[in-house]
Design a protein around this motif. Structure first.
Motif, PDB file in Angstrom:
ATOM      1  N   GLU A 197      -1.959  79.346  46.601  1.00  0.00           N
ATOM      2  CA  GLU A 197      -3.078  79.787  47.049  1.00  0.00           C
ATOM      3  C   GLU A 197      -2.903  81.674  48.071  1.00  0.00           C
ATOM      4  OE1 GLU A 197      -4.775  76.888  50.482  1.00  0.00           O
ATOM      5  OE2 GLU A 197      -3.120  76.498  49.843  1.00  0.00           O
ATOM      6  N   HIS A 198      -3.589  81.595  48.239  1.00  0.00           N
ATOM      7  CA  HIS A 198      -3.469  83.663  48.483  1.00  0.00           C
ATOM      8  C   HIS A 198      -4.735  83.959  49.029  1.00  0.00           C
ATOM      9  CE1 HIS A 198      -3.085  87.747  47.602  1.00  0.00           C
ATOM     10  NE2 HIS A 198      -2.012  88.012  48.105  1.00  0.00           N
ATOM     11  N   GLU A 199      -4.572  85.361  50.443  1.00  0.00           N
ATOM     12  CA  GLU A 199      -5.344  85.191  50.786  1.00  0.00           C
ATOM     13  C   GLU A 199      -6.905  85.866  50.360  1.00  0.00           C
ATOM     14  OE1 GLU A 199      -3.502  89.674  52.282  1.00  0.00           O
ATOM     15  OE2 GLU A 199      -3.835  88.273  53.957  1.00  0.00           O
ATOM     16  N   ALA A 200      -5.889  86.590  49.055  1.00  0.00           N
ATOM     17  CA  ALA A 200      -7.658  87.473  48.322  1.00  0.00           C
ATOM     18  C   ALA A 200      -8.155  86.643  47.156  1.00  0.00           C
ATOM     19  CB  ALA A 200      -6.781  88.437  48.026  1.00  0.00           C
ATOM     20  N   LEU A 201      -6.980  85.428  46.005  1.00  0.00           N
ATOM     21  CA  LEU A 201      -7.476  84.550  45.463  1.00  0.00           C
ATOM     22  C   LEU A 201      -6.632  83.545  45.059  1.00  0.00           C
ATOM     23  CD1 LEU A 201      -9.423  84.634  42.558  1.00  0.00           C
ATOM     24  CD2 LEU A 201      -7.072  85.118  41.569  1.00  0.00           C
ATOM     25  N   ASP A 202      -7.356  82.021  45.041  1.00  0.00           N
ATOM     26  CA  ASP A 202      -6.572  81.132  44.953  1.00  0.00           C
ATOM     27  C   ASP A 202      -7.211  80.583  43.419  1.00  0.00           C
ATOM     28  OD1 ASP A 202      -6.454  80.661  48.065  1.00  0.00           O
ATOM     29  OD2 ASP A 202      -7.965  79.124  48.588  1.00  0.00           O
ATOM     30  N   SER A 203      -5.706  80.509  42.954  1.00  0.00           N
ATOM     31  CA  SER A 203      -5.971  79.793  41.661  1.00  0.00           C
ATOM     32  C   SER A 203      -4.990  78.200  41.672  1.00  0.00           C
ATOM     33  CB  SER A 203      -4.321  81.012  40.882  1.00  0.00           C
ATOM     34  OG  SER A 203      -5.105  81.832  41.037  1.00  0.00           O
TER      35      SER A 203
END
Length: 338
Positions: A197-203
Motif C-alpha cells: 500500500e502506498h499513497e500514490a500507488l497500491d500494488s
C-alpha cells in the motif's frame, strides 16, 4: 575742527544694499553648503542643486534619447515645464528631489508625450490587461479546483486493496480447462501473493504455477505460469498511456515470433489481449497477456506455457487462453470491489 591731513571720506556714508540687509554670516565667514548668497540675484533658470553623493557621469551623445518625429527641441534659454515651452507638459518628477534623471542634463530636454499620444493609454491597457489576465487565471483555478486541491481525485471505481490477491483470484476457468495448481514446486508456496500500500500507488500480485491434470509422467516437465497483478492509482490517471503501453508489443518481433494486439469488449473501461504468434504457424498459446483498465484501477494477467517433448497433453491455443483469462479477470475484479 578738522585734523590737518585728514581728507573727507566720500564713502563714510553707508549706502543702501539693493538686495536688503545681509544676514549675519556664520562663524568663519563662510557660507553654508546649499545656502544662496543673498547678495546675488536669484537665477530663475538655474537647475536644482545636485544632492551629495556620487552622481551620474557625463551624458554622451549616444546616451541622448531619440526625440519622436515632429517634436521640436528646446529653444536656448527655455526650461522644459515652463509656460511657452513647445512640449507644453511639466517634467516627470526626478527619482529624488534635486536629481536630474539619468541620461539627461542641462541642454538635453526630457522627452514627454506629445498631445494626443497613445502612450498613456497603452500603459492603462497593459494594467487593465494584467487585471483581466489575473481574473481569468483565478477563475480557471476555481473551475479546476486549483486552490488547495490541484490534483484530480482518483476514480477507483470501488476497488479495494488486498494483501492477498491470490485469495481473490478466480481459478475456475483454468480448472475447467484441465489445469490444477502444481504441488511439486520443491516446497515453495503456491500460489504466492504479495502487496504494497502506498499513497500514490497500491500494488497487488499473485503468481501461480499450473500443471495439466492428464500429465502424470515424472518425465513430463511441462509447466504453465499465471501471473496476475492489480494496481490502484491514487495520484495519476492511467488512461492516457494505457493503450499505448500494450500497443507497443506490435513493434516487438523475434526471430520466430511476433505479437498481435486486439481490444477485448465488455471488460472494464478498456481491455487489450496480446498474443504471441509463431512464424511457423504453430499456436500453442505459449504467451498471452490480458490488460484491463477500469477507472484508475489497472489489471493484468499473463499466461506463459512450456510444453516438453515428453508431454502427452495438448496445450490450449491463444484463443482459448484469452477466454480463460477474460473469465478469470471478470470474476476477480468483481471480488476486489467488495
Amino acid at each position: 575742527m578738522s585734523i590737518p591731513g585728514d581728507q573727507p571720506n566720500p564713502y563714510a556714508q553707508s549706502q543702501s544694499n539693493p538686495y536688503g540687509d545681509v544676514p549675519p554670516q556664520p562663524p568663519g565667514g563662510q557660507q553654508q553648503p546649499g545656502q544662496q548668497d543673498p547678495r546675488q540675484a536669484p537665477n530663475p533658470y538655474a537647475y536644482p542643486p545636485t544632492p551629495a553623493g556620487p552622481q551620474p557621469g557625463p551624458v554622451g551623445a549616444a546616451a541622448h534619447p531619440t526625440m519622436p518625429g515632429g517634436v521640436p527641441t528646446q529653444p536656448p534659454g527655455q526650461v522644459p515645464g515652463q509656460a511657452g515651452h513647445p512640449m507644453g507638459q511639466p517634467q516627470p518628477p526626478a527619482p529624488y528631489p534635486g536629481q536630474v534623471p539619468a541620461g539627461y542634463g542641462p541642454g538635453v530636454p526630457t522627452p514627454s508625450a506629445p498631445s494626443g499620444s497613445t502612450k498613456g493609454r497603452g500603459l492603462l491597457w497593459a494594467a487593465g490587461g494584467a487585471v483581466v489576465a489575473s481574473a481569468l487565471w483565478a477563475g480557471g483555478l476555481l473551475a479546476t479546483g486549483g486552490f488547495g486541491d490541484d490534483e484530480a481525485k482518483a476514480d477507483l471505481a470501488g476497488y479495494q486493496y488486498t494483501g492477498n490477491l491470490c485469495g481473490s483470484t478466480d481459478y475456475a476457468p483454468f480448472e475447467e480447462a484441465g489445469f490444477k495448481k502444481d504441488e511439486s514446486t520443491s516446497g515453495d508456496k503456491n500460489p504466492r501473493a504479495s502487496g504494497t500500500e502506498h499513497e500514490a500507488l497500491d500494488s497487488m500480485d499473485c503468481n501461480t504455477d499450473l500443471k495439466a491434470s492428464e500429465s502424470s509422467s515424472s518425465s513430463d516437465y511441462s509447466s504453465t505460469w499465471v501471473a496476475t497483478s492489480a494496481h490502484l492509482h491514487h495520484k495519476t490517471d492511467p488512461e492516457p498511456e494505457f493503450e499505448a503501453r500494450y500497443r507497443a508489443y506490435e513493434n516487438q518481433k523475434g526471430s520466430t515470433y511476433t505479437y498481435k494486439v486486439k481490444p477485448v469488449p465488455d471488460l472494464g473501461d478498456e481491455a487489450y489481449l496480446v498474443t504471441q504468434e509463431e512464424k511457423d504457424g504453430d499456436d500453442e498459446g505459449s504467451y498471452v497477456i490480458l490488460a484491463v483498465r477500469d477507472g484508475w484501477m489497472t489489471y493484468q494477467t499473463s499466461w506463459s506455457n512450456y510444453v516438453s517433448g515428453s508431454s502427452n497433453s495438448t496445450p490450449p491455443n491463444s484463443e482459448k487462453v484469452g477466454k480463460m483469462l477474460s473469465q478469470s479477470a471478470k470474476v476477480t475484479m468483481e471480488r476486489l470491489q467488495r
